[in-house]
Enzyme design. Structure first.
Site, PDB file in Angstrom:
ATOM      1  N   CYS A   2       0.208  71.885  55.438  1.00 50.43           N
ATOM      2  CA  CYS A   2      -0.894  72.811  55.215  1.00 50.43           C
ATOM      3  C   CYS A   2      -0.857  73.947  56.219  1.00 50.43           C
ATOM      4  CB  CYS A   2      -2.228  72.070  55.355  1.00 50.43           C
ATOM      5  SG  CYS A   2      -2.301  70.528  54.422  1.00 50.43           S
ATOM      6  N   LEU A  49      -1.247  71.850  51.045  1.00 50.28           N
ATOM      7  CA  LEU A  49      -0.118  71.423  50.229  1.00 50.28           C
ATOM      8  C   LEU A  49      -0.328  69.936  49.987  1.00 50.28           C
ATOM      9  CD1 LEU A  49       2.716  72.134  48.992  1.00 50.28           C
ATOM     10  CD2 LEU A  49       3.707  71.333  51.137  1.00 50.28           C
ATOM     11  N   ASN A  73      -3.061  70.016  59.745  1.00 55.08           N
ATOM     12  CA  ASN A  73      -1.765  70.272  59.135  1.00 55.08           C
ATOM     13  C   ASN A  73      -0.859  69.143  59.591  1.00 55.08           C
ATOM     14  OD1 ASN A  73       0.751  71.279  58.354  1.00 55.08           O
ATOM     15  ND2 ASN A  73       0.897  72.683  60.084  1.00 55.08           N
ATOM     16  N   GLY A  74      -0.559  68.213  58.690  1.00 55.24           N
ATOM     17  CA  GLY A  74       0.317  67.132  59.115  1.00 55.24           C
ATOM     18  C   GLY A  74       0.231  65.879  58.275  1.00 55.24           C
ATOM     19  N   ASP A  98      -4.517  60.378  54.468  1.00 53.73           N
ATOM     20  CA  ASP A  98      -4.004  59.889  55.748  1.00 53.73           C
ATOM     21  C   ASP A  98      -4.675  60.610  56.919  1.00 53.73           C
ATOM     22  OD1 ASP A  98      -2.416  62.130  54.629  1.00 53.73           O
ATOM     23  OD2 ASP A  98      -1.419  62.095  56.564  1.00 53.73           O
TER      24      ASP A  98
END
Length: 627
Positions: A2, A49, A73-74, A98
């Site tokens: 992301c 994403l 982001n991850g 997650d």
């Protein structure tokens, strides 16, 4: 994967349209969904994403009472295990994402939550109750995070270009950062190309409260916890068990996945392990129609061995069109030319899968680069030369004279390198192996204006400081430590992150699983480099796993035939950029020396391609970002 960005002020309202503009210019990182959070002095944005929990994983995410707000982001690979523990403690989850474990873990442990996360991440948590912003980045620096502090206000983003939307953004160049670029091919943390923006370094977190910030490191690779077995087989089984687990947890996905396959040992190993867990592995390779630069034949051998669904792509010297686009994606000058094939293979991959595993990290874990062996040989030569008094003052003067007359001769360079190791130490010698422009080159290349801007600054001190932090380690481990703290996060992982995210796909690196990295750090260095054999213990384990032609082939970097292209197809392009009035007007370079580089490369067959590429990358960046 992301994109995240946001603004937090001490006082005054955050303009919603401004935060949305920041996020919109990063849409390629997260084209599937967007989410925002606004309150009086806070604006947070998330471009998603979608990989896991496609239906309910939209961000921002909240804790139970909505006093904590998360954008991330991850990927957190141990989220199932963490989720179970947190549910037992009474936490209520609203999604199957997650990332949601992060916010509940933060409730439990505050900053110490980072110690439990196994994955790649850059995230922001806004603590509404305590009016505090918490930013954090993963241990190895797989995911980027930059920030700007001005008048007590903090703005942060996954990428620097988002700040160009800020109405008060100043494009003042940090010339020390430019010097770092010409040393290391990239600009190491915490600097960026702009004075006003900083990178949050890997394995660090930042806390903003009332206009003040605190930055702390929370993890360091540790070589002190050595593992000793009498039998090499025990080491082989231990590393294999952890590597298989690292691959397996990276196969968790709600979208199709595959692998980037170069045909080298590392990516081939990952593909082989993937095939143990799946009957239909898709692999993607890129090559060149120039002899000595294509690994496609090796990739094909691996694909056939493990019966993958294999796709190939040939890169041709039509980079004139793609290079400016790549420069824009990379945000600041970036000089590793392998960004070109990496982008192309990611661009091909996106047509088939949304997640791609890769072999990044194999060289760092197992001393796989030629410079490890070369520096070890240098250590032995230096011991011999000291015993024989070879490097006395008279001989050093003679070596210097020979080197100045024959700077490209193999033997003169070896003796020069030996003198430098004797005079300045192995860290200096190691750093020279990383650089395209040595201090002597820069003295000729930089204009007096540029030299004045960086007066008393020495970019080699970056590696020197790293080296001094682990003075007690073996020479090989010192180099590994430096690579984990410099070359890996600032060059290789930036290259992979941008290449994949520019094509809206996620890259995953099993060799860089944190538990695997910590395990291998405990292996004795002689199991990584034994004599001339790099990756010794890994190769021993792979003996019956990979084909012989893969295991015994000479190491080949992910190179680009720029040398040939700059002499032929791209020679005019090279001159149009570096001999242009626009380039001269910067006043930063000695244009006579730049022309000498071009002429020597073109006419004398001396390979200056890496130096010329750095100059082109800088000039194109300057034009594209209107500096």
């Amino acid at each position: 994967m992301c994109a995240i960005c946001g603004i937090v002020k001490r006082k005054g309202r955050v303009e919603e349209g401004l935060v949305k503009k920041m996020a919109d210019c990063l849409s390629y990182r997260g084209p599937d969904e967007e989410g925002y959070y606004f309150e009086e002095n806070v604006g947070l944005a998330h471009k998603r994403l979608s990989i896991i929990d496609l239906k309910t994983g939209k961000q921002p995410l909240f804790n139970e009472d909505k006093n904590l707000v998360l954008i991330c982001n991850g990927e957190i690979y141990n989220f199932s295990e963490l989720r179970e523990k947190l549910i037992k403690k009474g936490h209520i989850f609203n999604t199957k994402s997650d990332n949601e474990v992060i916010i509940h873990l933060y409730e439990e442990k505050k900053e110490n939550c980072l110690n439990d996360l196994r994955g790649m991440f850059a995230f922001a948590i806004w603590d509404r109750k305590n009016k505090k912003l918490f930013l954090a980045r993963d241990r190895l620096g797989k995911k980027p995070l930059v920030y700007r502090i001005k008048n007590g206000e903090i703005a942060f983003s996954s990428e620097l270009k988002a700040f160009l939307n800020l109405p008060d953004f100043e494009k003042d160049i940090d010339f020390e950062a430019v010097d770092n670029f010409f040393t290391y091919q990239a600009i190491p943390s915490p600097k960026t190309i702009f004075k006003s923006v900083k990178k949050l370094p890997p394995a660090h977190y930042l806390i903003w409260k009332d206009g003040e910030i605190k930055i702390e490191r929370y993890w360091e690779i540790d070589f002190s916890k050595k593992i000793y077995f009498k039998n090499e087989d025990d080491y082989k089984e231990l590393l294999w068990e952890k590597l298989r687990e690292s691959v397996k947890i990276r196969l968790i996905s709600d979208v199709p996945l595959g692998a980037l396959l170069s045909g080298g040992i590392d990516s081939s190993t990952i593909v082989g392990i993937m095939s143990e867990f799946s009957n239909s592995v898709k692999t993607f390779s890129v090559g060149f129609d120039v002899e000595g630069f294509s690994e496609l034949e090796y990739a094909k051998v691996v694909a056939e061995r493990f019966r993958t669904e294999h796709y190939e792509f040939i890169v041709k010297p039509d980079i004139i069109e793609i290079l400016p686009k790549l420069i824009w994606y990379y945000n600041e000058p970036f000089g590793d030319s392998s960004m070109i094939p990496t982008y192309y293979v990611a661009n091909q991959t996106k047509n088939y899968v949304k997640v791609a595993l890769n072999g990044d990290g194999g060289d760092e874990n197992f001393a796989g680069y030629p410079r490890y062996y070369q520096t070890k040989v240098l250590e032995k030569l230096l011991k011999i030369s000291k015993k024989t008094f070879l490097l006395n003052k008279l001989n050093k003067k003679l070596i210097e004279k020979i080197y100045n007359n024959y700077p490209y001769n193999f033997y003169s360079r070896i003796f020069k390198w030996l003198c430098e190791a004797d005079d300045f130490g192995f860290c200096y010698a190691y750093t020279r192996r990383l650089t395209s422009f040595s201090p002597e080159w820069k003295e000729k290349l930089y204009s007096e204006i540029f030299k004045n801007e960086i007066k008393n600054y020495n970019s080699f001190e970056i590696t020197q400081k790293l080296w001094e932090r682990v003075n007690n380690l073996d020479l090989i481990e010192k180099m590994i430590y430096c690579d984990f703290n410099l070359y890996l996060p600032e060059v290789l992982l930036v290259k992979m992150d941008i290449a994949t995210m520019a094509n809206s796909i996620e890259g995953r690196s099993p060799f860089l699983d944190i538990e695997f990295v910590e395990l291998i750090a405990g292996f004795p260095p002689e199991l990584k480099l034994k004599g001339k054999i790099s990756k010794y213990i890994l190769k021993k384990k792979l003996k019956d796993f990979l084909p012989d032609e893969i295991l015994k082939r000479k190491k080949m970097g992910f190179g680009v035939p720029l040398g040939k292209w700059f002499r032929n197809e791209l020679n005019n392009y090279l001159k149009e950029i570096l001999l242009s009035e626009s380039f001269k007007k910067t006043g930063l370079f000695n244009c006579v020396e730049v022309k000498n580089l071009i002429d020597e490369h073109t006419e004398k067959n001396i390979d200056h391609s890496s130096r010329l590429f750095l100059l082109i990358a800088f000039e194109l960046w300057r034009r594209i970002f209107k500096i």
